[in-house]
Design a protein around this motif. Structure first.
Motif, short mmCIF file in Angstrom:
data_model
loop_
_atom_site.label_atom_id
_atom_site.label_comp_id
_atom_site.label_asym_id
_atom_site.label_seq_id
_atom_site.Cartn_x
_atom_site.Cartn_y
_atom_site.Cartn_z
N GLU A 1 0.86 -1.18 0.00
CA GLU A 1 0.00 0.00 0.00
C GLU A 1 0.89 1.22 0.00
OE1 GLU A 1 -3.61 0.33 2.35
OE2 GLU A 1 -3.32 -1.77 2.93
N MET A 2 0.72 2.06 -1.02
CA MET A 2 1.54 3.26 -1.10
C MET A 2 1.18 4.21 0.03
SD MET A 2 2.15 4.30 -5.05
CE MET A 2 0.48 4.17 -5.63
N PRO A 3 2.19 4.84 0.64
CA PRO A 3 1.91 5.83 1.68
C PRO A 3 1.19 7.03 1.08
CG PRO A 3 4.25 5.72 1.20
CD PRO A 3 3.60 4.66 0.40
N GLY A 4 0.38 7.67 1.88
CA GLY A 4 -0.36 8.83 1.41
C GLY A 4 0.54 10.03 1.14
N PHE A 5 -0.01 10.99 0.43
CA PHE A 5 0.72 12.22 0.15
C PHE A 5 1.08 12.89 1.47
CE2 PHE A 5 -1.88 11.69 -3.72
CZ PHE A 5 -0.85 11.62 -4.63
N GLY A 6 2.25 13.47 1.52
CA GLY A 6 2.68 14.15 2.73
C GLY A 6 3.37 13.25 3.73
N THR A 7 3.45 11.96 3.44
CA THR A 7 4.17 11.04 4.33
C THR A 7 5.65 11.39 4.29
OG1 THR A 7 2.58 9.28 3.87
CG2 THR A 7 4.70 8.61 4.78
N ASP B 1 8.80 1.87 5.25
CA ASP B 1 7.74 1.02 4.70
C ASP B 1 8.23 0.20 3.50
OD1 ASP B 1 6.09 2.02 6.64
OD2 ASP B 1 4.87 3.25 5.27
N VAL B 2 8.96 0.85 2.60
CA VAL B 2 9.45 0.13 1.41
C VAL B 2 10.51 -0.89 1.81
CG1 VAL B 2 10.60 0.35 -0.83
CG2 VAL B 2 8.85 1.99 -0.18
N LYS B 3 11.41 -0.51 2.70
CA LYS B 3 12.46 -1.45 3.14
C LYS B 3 11.85 -2.65 3.85
CE LYS B 3 16.18 0.70 1.76
NZ LYS B 3 17.07 0.15 0.75
N GLY C 1 12.90 4.28 -1.09
CA GLY C 1 13.09 2.85 -0.85
C GLY C 1 14.37 2.29 -1.44
N GLY C 2 15.10 3.11 -2.19
CA GLY C 2 16.35 2.64 -2.79
C GLY C 2 16.15 1.62 -3.90
N LEU C 3 15.06 1.79 -4.66
CA LEU C 3 14.80 0.87 -5.77
C LEU C 3 15.74 1.18 -6.94
CD1 LEU C 3 10.90 0.68 -5.67
CD2 LEU C 3 12.58 -0.72 -4.47
N ALA C 4 15.83 0.26 -7.88
CA ALA C 4 16.77 0.36 -8.99
C ALA C 4 16.51 1.55 -9.90
CB ALA C 4 16.74 -0.92 -9.82
N GLY C 5 15.26 1.93 -10.07
CA GLY C 5 14.94 3.03 -10.97
C GLY C 5 13.45 3.17 -11.13
N PHE C 6 13.08 4.07 -12.03
CA PHE C 6 11.68 4.39 -12.28
C PHE C 6 11.47 4.53 -13.77
CE2 PHE C 6 8.11 7.25 -12.87
CZ PHE C 6 7.21 6.85 -11.89
N VAL C 7 10.43 3.89 -14.27
CA VAL C 7 10.01 4.04 -15.67
C VAL C 7 8.52 4.36 -15.63
CG1 VAL C 7 9.65 2.83 -17.86
CG2 VAL C 7 11.76 2.47 -16.57
N SER C 8 8.12 5.33 -16.41
CA SER C 8 6.69 5.67 -16.41
C SER C 8 5.90 4.54 -17.06
CB SER C 8 6.45 6.98 -17.16
OG SER C 8 6.54 6.78 -18.56
N GLY C 9 4.67 4.39 -16.57
CA GLY C 9 3.78 3.38 -17.14
C GLY C 9 3.51 3.65 -18.61
#
Length: 189
Positions: free
Chosen positions: A125-131, A139-141, A170-178
């Motif tokens: 569950e993604m944290p809400g805005f402003g977290t 949370d991600v770790k 969260g230190g993920l590898a990267g981000f690609v837009s959908g």
């Protein structure tokens, strides 16, 4: 300008041309020279993951690891309310991916139901805005530990700046837009 003690009378480095030359040389010295067969294997791996080779190679060069999992946001999937169908082309593309699928569910959605619909191994569950950044990171770790994953082997497929922030925290590898991954555009809410 007069040269001082220790000056070797080499070219001045104030000019952009000299600096650009030095950076090109340093970068070329750092880039590995890969055998052709290794490049071919990596091109096939990028295709199996559904990524452009340049994107895959960049992430692999940055992290030093292969991608083994994708974390898809509900926004990237085009699902903004429970029961809504996945955006066009999503089911086929998800089924064809060689990566393990995971879900990052937006607010107001039932993560377990959507995860099951896309065949995801898990749902976050993604944290809400402003977290705060520290809470998102925790949370991600925690989620990564629970899945037995290393963050630098997980690519986030999302749509919003908030999701990019979650990826970084969260230190993920990267981000690609959908839109880029699926080859279209879906408006995120």
């Amino acid at each position: 300008m007069m040269a001082g003690i220790g000056h070797n009378n080499g070219p001045q480095i104030e000019g952009a041309g000299w600096r650009a030359h030095c950076w090109r040389q340093a970068r070329a010295a750092l880039l590995p020279v890969l055998p052709v067969e290794v490049v071919r294997l990596r091109v096939r791996r990028a295709q199996a993951l559904g990524l452009e080779y340049k994107t895959y190679a960049g992430i692999r060069a940055t992290t030093g690891r292969d991608l083994i999992a994708f974390l898809f946001s509900s926004n990237a999937l085009g699902v903004f309310r429970d029961g809504a169908p996945l955006a066009a082309g999503r089911p086929d593309r998800l089924a064809a991916s060689a990566a393990d699928l995971h879900l990052a569910s937006g607010p107001g959605l039932n993560p377990a139901v959507l995860a099951q619909r896309i065949g995801a191994i898990s749902a976050l569950e993604m944290p809400g805005f402003g977290t705060s950044w520290s809470v998102m990171r925790r949370d991600v770790k925690d989620w990564l530990r629970g899945q037995g994953l290393s963050g630098d082997a997980v690519l986030m497929i999302g749509e919003t700046a908030h999701e990019q922030e979650l990826m970084a925290a969260g230190g993920l590898a990267g981000f690609v837009s959908g839109a880029r991954y699926f080859g279209d555009s879906v408006r995120a809410l």
